[in-house]
Enzyme design. Structure first.
Site, PDB file in Angstrom:
ATOM      1  N   CYS A   1      -0.133  -6.842  -0.071  1.00  0.00           N
ATOM      2  CA  CYS A   1      -1.107  -5.741   0.014  1.00  0.00           C
ATOM      3  C   CYS A   1      -1.957  -5.836   1.281  1.00  0.00           C
ATOM      4  O   CYS A   1      -1.495  -5.501   2.352  1.00  0.00           O
ATOM      5  CB  CYS A   1      -1.959  -5.696  -1.262  1.00  0.00           C
ATOM      6  SG  CYS A   1      -2.791  -4.098  -1.503  1.00  0.00           S
TER       7      CYS A   1
ATOM      8  N   HIS B   1       2.032  -5.599  -5.565  1.00  0.00           N
ATOM      9  CA  HIS B   1       1.511  -6.885  -6.016  1.00  0.00           C
ATOM     10  C   HIS B   1       2.489  -7.582  -6.965  1.00  0.00           C
ATOM     11  O   HIS B   1       2.460  -7.356  -8.176  1.00  0.00           O
ATOM     12  CB  HIS B   1       0.182  -6.688  -6.747  1.00  0.00           C
ATOM     13  CG  HIS B   1      -0.968  -6.375  -5.853  1.00  0.00           C
ATOM     14  ND1 HIS B   1      -1.829  -7.350  -5.377  1.00  0.00           N
ATOM     15  CD2 HIS B   1      -1.407  -5.195  -5.350  1.00  0.00           C
ATOM     16  CE1 HIS B   1      -2.754  -6.784  -4.617  1.00  0.00           C
ATOM     17  NE2 HIS B   1      -2.515  -5.482  -4.576  1.00  0.00           N
TER      18      HIS B   1
END
Length: 323
Positions: A146, A259
């Protein structure tokens, strides 16, 4: 007389049992000895995880200006595949960070929000160390997640405005594999084919970001397109497509806009996928990364490792703070 007979009987029974036991042992086929471990692999890998500014709870746990945190999900993500973790506290003096970098076999850049200041400089410096170690012949993998992914695009292009805005906060999504992409040797190389197909149909990954980069901008940038190859794309809530998984062509570096650590270890959002297939996604990504770390030839002194492990720090439970 009674005691004598009892003892004699027990001895007689023992003799029969012992005789049968010896016969059984003599007739069974003993298994071959276990094969020796691969001498080229490091079976005690250590992963360095860079801490992020703040307390992870928007100040509800601590307002100190020098506080930083590592979410437990990243630690357990590395541990689930057979590694231990050393925290790389970004506010530590450079000489301490360099000492810790010499103790680890791979790096994780976590999610978060910080894109400038000391944190950006430290991430940039560690990234350069990753390249240097690999160029010198040491296998030294990096996993960027991310924010970590976003920072890599900024560092490699030397453009802090390379990112575009997307609406993908707290969103479960699919990933679409690039047409005719060769996944052999990549993070997806050992995924079961059935699971790869499900990833493009079912929402098995968790997105939580406001920025990203479109395939068009990615491919138009020579720095990015020459350093990475695009493996997957995803679509935000407004049907805008962004690059969601990339892998370096010359280095053991993989980066995710999504994620992989959340599916197994985080519960703060109802949109995090927790299905068996989603758990398998996390498991395969973790196994890939740590398998790369096992190729590292760096085997530091055990005492130095023990003194630096994350278990030297007291964890703080943040689940009650709405995380």
């Amino acid at each position: 007389m009674g005691n004598y007979l009892l003892i004699s009987f027990l001895l007689f029974v023992y003799g029969i049992i012992n005789a049968h036991s010896q016969l059984f042992v003599s007739n069974q086929i003993l298994p071959p000895s276990c094969p020796a471990p691969d001498p080229t692999l490091n079976y005690r890998p250590i992963i360095g995880i860079v801490s992020h500014p703040g307390d992870g709870a928007t100040g509800r746990l601590s307002n100190a200006t020098n506080v930083s945190y590592i979410a437990a999900s990243y630690v357990k993500f590395a541990e689930m595949a057979g590694a231990r973790v050393i925290p790389l506290i970004y506010t530590e003096p450079p000489e301490i960070l360099n000492q810790k970098l010499n103790l680890v076999n791979g790096i994780i850049f976590t999610g978060g929000w910080a894109k400038d200041g000391l944190y950006f400089d430290v991430i940039k410096g560690i990234f350069q160390k990753v390249l240097e170690k690999n160029d010198a012949g040491e296998r030294f993998p990096l996993l960027a997640i991310c924010l970590g992914y976003e920072l890599l695009t900024m560092i490699i292009t030397n453009d802090n405005n390379i990112l575009e805005e997307f609406s993908a906060a707290s969103q479960a999504s699919t990933v679409q594999f690039v047409e005719n992409v060769n996944i052999e040797g990549t993070v997806f190389g050992r995924f079961p084919r059935v699971l790869l197909k499900k990833m493009s149909i079912d929402c098995l990954v968790m997105q939580n970001h406001h920025f990203g980069i479109s395939p068009e901008r990615f491919q138009a940038n020579k720095d990015l397109s020459s350093f990475f190859r695009v493996l997957t794309t995803s679509t935000d809530e407004n049907n805008k497509v962004y690059v969601s998984t990339i892998q370096a062509t010359r280095y053991p570096i993989a980066a995710f806009q999504w994620h992989p650590e959340k599916n197994v270890f985080e519960w703060g959002s109802s949109r995090i996928p927790h299905s068996e297939d989603a758990i398998q996604v996390t498991t395969h990504v973790a196994n890939y990364f740590i398998s790369e770390a096992r190729k590292s030839s760096n085997k530091p002194v055990a005492r130095q490792v023990l003194d630096s492990l994350i278990y030297n720090y007291n964890p703080t439970y943040g689940g009650k703070e709405g995380l």
